[in-house]
Design an enzyme around this catalytic site. Structure first.
Site, short mmCIF file in Angstrom:
data_model
loop_
_atom_site.label_atom_id
_atom_site.label_comp_id
_atom_site.label_asym_id
_atom_site.label_seq_id
_atom_site.Cartn_x
_atom_site.Cartn_y
_atom_site.Cartn_z
N CYS A 117 0.84 -1.21 0.00
CA CYS A 117 0.00 0.00 0.00
C CYS A 117 0.87 1.26 0.00
O CYS A 117 0.66 2.17 -0.79
CB CYS A 117 -0.93 -0.04 1.21
SG CYS A 117 -2.09 1.33 1.30
N CYS A 118 1.87 1.32 0.88
CA CYS A 118 2.77 2.48 0.89
C CYS A 118 3.51 2.59 -0.44
O CYS A 118 3.72 3.70 -0.95
CB CYS A 118 3.79 2.37 2.02
SG CYS A 118 3.18 2.80 3.66
N CYS A 200 -1.45 8.17 7.59
CA CYS A 200 -2.79 7.80 7.14
C CYS A 200 -3.59 7.22 8.31
O CYS A 200 -3.03 6.56 9.19
CB CYS A 200 -2.69 6.73 6.05
SG CYS A 200 -1.80 7.25 4.59
N CYS A 203 -3.32 3.56 9.69
CA CYS A 203 -2.00 3.14 10.17
C CYS A 203 -1.44 4.07 11.24
O CYS A 203 -0.24 4.02 11.53
CB CYS A 203 -1.01 3.10 9.00
SG CYS A 203 -1.58 2.09 7.63
N CYS A 222 7.77 4.50 5.62
CA CYS A 222 6.89 4.07 4.52
C CYS A 222 7.69 3.72 3.27
O CYS A 222 7.16 3.13 2.33
CB CYS A 222 5.90 5.17 4.19
SG CYS A 222 6.68 6.71 3.68
S1 SF4 Z 1 0.44 4.65 5.65
FE1 SF4 Z 1 -1.06 2.97 5.57
S2 SF4 Z 1 -2.82 3.68 4.36
FE2 SF4 Z 1 -1.08 5.12 4.03
S3 SF4 Z 1 -0.12 4.41 2.18
FE3 SF4 Z 1 0.98 3.42 3.89
S4 SF4 Z 1 -0.07 1.45 4.30
FE4 SF4 Z 1 -1.39 2.72 2.95
#
Ligand code: SF4
Length: 226
Positions: A117-118, A200, A203, A222
């Protein structure tokens, strides 16, 4: 006048001697002096990435370079308070703001996990954007953020071959808080609700200090700053 672009191959060959010299000269410089050096060196091919936990780096950078390009990674998962901070910063600083968004089918944290996701929502959009138009970028990373950041240099070459400049690297927590108070800097209101670090919403949890509230302690970065 903005210096001409530096070809990627040349960026990668950029001598360690130049970096060492810049770090020697800038280690005890103020953040404003470091931003001024970067702006002189890279002109319009310098961008600033902002997470909008507050506007300290924006406040410093726009004093030197009012039209510097500010980049915000809109992952699709920001707190409403963070988006509100972006709006307040736009009103106060009239930012030259670029908002980067992920692809519509980008991996999300629930289906794919935080690494994917990151990568899809932060790292890849920024990689693409910087590679297309920049030789250098400013980040707000500080050595005091987290033990893993204790060795942060003022200037380095990142994995993209771009020059990464950290004007706040040697700023202590006390100095940071003093700057916020003296300059009435915009602060994300989550900071007043116990969020020492703000990312985010899926998280990020409240935490007393550092980045302990990010990713439930499972990771601390991240990937943008690796
Ligand atoms: S912090 Fe969490 S929601 Fe944001 S991009 Fe990374 S994994 Fe995705």
């Amino acid at each position: 006048m903005t210096p001409p672009p530096i070809p990627v191959a040349l960026r990668r060959r950029r001598g360690q001697a130049e970096l060492d010299e810049a770090n020697r000269r800038l280690e005890h410089a103020t953040p404003a002096e470091i931003v001024a050096w970067a702006h002189r060196r890279f002109g319009r091919r310098l961008a600033l990435t902002a997470s909008f936990a507050d506007t300290v780096l924006i406040d410093i950078a726009t004093s030197t370079a009012p039209d510097i390009e500010v980049v915000f990674l809109d992952t699709g998962f920001h707190f409403a308070e963070t988006l509100s901070t972006v709006r307040r910063a736009m009103e106060r600083y009239r930012l030259n703001l670029t908002v980067l968004r992920p692809d519509a089918d980008a991996a999300d944290v629930w289906a794919s996990g935080s690494e994917a996701c990151c990568a899809a929502r932060k790292v890849e959009p920024l990689d693409r954007y910087l590679a297309a138009g920049f030789d250098a970028w400013l980040s707000g990373v500080r050595r005091a953020d987290h033990p893993g950041r204790a060795g942060t240099p003022i200037v380095s070459v990142d994995r993209r071959g771009l020059v990464k400049v950290n004007p706040l690297a040697n700023v202590t927590d006390d100095e940071y808080e003093r700057y916020v108070a003296e300059h009435d800097v915009i602060v994300n209101t989550l900071a007043f609700d116990g969020y020492a670090s703000i990312g985010c919403w899926p998280c990020t949890e409240p935490s007393a200090e550092g980045r302990a509230g990010r990713w439930a302690g499972a990771k601390t970065e991240c990937g943008l700053h690796l």
